[in-house]
Design a protein around this motif. Structure first.
Motif, mmCIF file in Angstrom:
data_model
loop_
_atom_site.group_PDB
_atom_site.id
_atom_site.type_symbol
_atom_site.label_atom_id
_atom_site.label_comp_id
_atom_site.label_asym_id
_atom_site.label_seq_id
_atom_site.Cartn_x
_atom_site.Cartn_y
_atom_site.Cartn_z
ATOM 1 N N ALA A 125 0.856 -1.187 0.000
ATOM 2 C CA ALA A 125 0.000 0.000 0.000
ATOM 3 C C ALA A 125 0.893 1.238 0.000
ATOM 4 C CB ALA A 125 -0.907 -0.004 1.222
ATOM 5 N N VAL A 126 0.583 2.155 -0.903
ATOM 6 C CA VAL A 126 1.374 3.377 -1.005
ATOM 7 C C VAL A 126 0.769 4.432 -0.090
ATOM 8 C CG1 VAL A 126 2.175 5.218 -2.531
ATOM 9 C CG2 VAL A 126 2.083 2.856 -3.361
ATOM 10 N N GLY A 127 1.590 4.911 0.787
ATOM 11 C CA GLY A 127 1.212 5.978 1.704
ATOM 12 C C GLY A 127 2.464 6.737 2.079
ATOM 13 N N PRO A 128 2.335 7.704 2.958
ATOM 14 C CA PRO A 128 3.505 8.516 3.335
ATOM 15 C C PRO A 128 4.673 7.701 3.876
ATOM 16 C CG PRO A 128 1.495 9.571 4.078
ATOM 17 C CD PRO A 128 1.107 8.216 3.561
ATOM 18 N N ALA A 129 4.404 6.682 4.677
ATOM 19 C CA ALA A 129 5.505 5.897 5.259
ATOM 20 C C ALA A 129 6.295 5.168 4.172
ATOM 21 C CB ALA A 129 4.972 4.914 6.296
ATOM 22 N N LEU A 130 5.593 4.535 3.225
ATOM 23 C CA LEU A 130 6.287 3.839 2.151
ATOM 24 C C LEU A 130 7.024 4.842 1.268
ATOM 25 C CD1 LEU A 130 6.835 1.129 0.634
ATOM 26 C CD2 LEU A 130 4.966 1.821 -0.868
ATOM 27 N N ARG A 131 6.338 5.900 0.874
ATOM 28 C CA ARG A 131 6.955 6.914 0.020
ATOM 29 C C ARG A 131 8.225 7.458 0.661
ATOM 30 N NH1 ARG A 131 3.630 11.551 0.596
ATOM 31 N NH2 ARG A 131 5.034 11.852 2.339
ATOM 32 N N ASP A 132 8.132 7.832 1.924
ATOM 33 C CA ASP A 132 9.291 8.399 2.615
ATOM 34 C C ASP A 132 10.386 7.359 2.816
ATOM 35 O OD1 ASP A 132 7.828 10.742 2.659
ATOM 36 O OD2 ASP A 132 7.369 10.633 4.800
ATOM 37 N N LEU B 1 5.716 6.150 -8.818
ATOM 38 C CA LEU B 1 4.427 6.020 -8.131
ATOM 39 C C LEU B 1 3.252 6.257 -9.080
ATOM 40 C CD1 LEU B 1 5.291 7.758 -4.740
ATOM 41 C CD2 LEU B 1 5.210 5.297 -5.243
#
Length: 177
Positions: free
Chosen positions: A10-17, A52
């Motif tokens: 799942a792509v979210g801020p934690a993965l992105r960062d 992304l």
């Protein structure tokens, strides 16, 4: 210690960062992942955002490896071909292992997970090969060769890492059939 791999997280801020931090750390350590040091996360961010967006369109899929603390420690992006005569192979991009984990077998684990994914994951049924490119002069082509990838082409001087420092773009292929 081993990595835990997940396909299509799942792509979210934690993965992105986490991916951005990994990419910046690998680049700062001299990893051949599209940048040369010094480079900042802000300079890398547009490349990550392109990945992304491609993921949101379904053209690209992400395999992420997390360390024992749950931190992003490795990545590999698969990009499917849209040309109808080339849908039987995928591109592999932005293959990274965090520098603090290098030398401990995580690269081997990542490459095994890449191959396993291409052979078994849903959506990869028509994939017969994995293709990647790597920067000459880094020795990474020897790393990929250990996992069955063969050099199938080379473009001399295609990558300019600095004025007067041009490197070959090495094309490698792993047949899956």
């Amino acid at each position: 210690m081993t990595l835990t791999f997940e396909m299509d997280p799942a792509v979210g801020p934690a993965l992105r960062d986490g991916v951005l931090a990994l990419w910046a750390d690998v680049s700062a350590a001299g990893g051949a992942v599209g940048f040369v040091p010094p480079v900042t996360p802000d300079e890398i961010r547009p490349a990550l955002l392109r990945h992304l967006v491609d993921m949101a369109r379904g053209d690209t899929r992400l395999l992420v490896g997390r360390d024992e603390d749950g931190e992003v420690a490795a990545t590999a992006f698969f990009t499917f071909n849209t040309h109808p005569l080339m849908t039987h192979w995928v591109w592999l991009y932005t293959v990274m292992v965090h520098p603090r984990h290098q030398g401990g077998g995580y690269g081997r684990d990542l490459m095994a997970a890449v191959e396993h994914t291409a052979r078994t994951a849903e959506g990869f049924e028509a994939v017969e090969a994995i293709r990647l490119t790597c920067r000459g002069g880094t020795g990474v082509d020897g790393f990929y060769a250990k996992f069955g990838y063969k050099e199938v082409g080379r473009v001399p001087g295609a990558i300019r890492v600095a004025p007067g420092d041009d490197r070959d773009d090495i094309i490698m292929l792993l047949p899956l059939t």
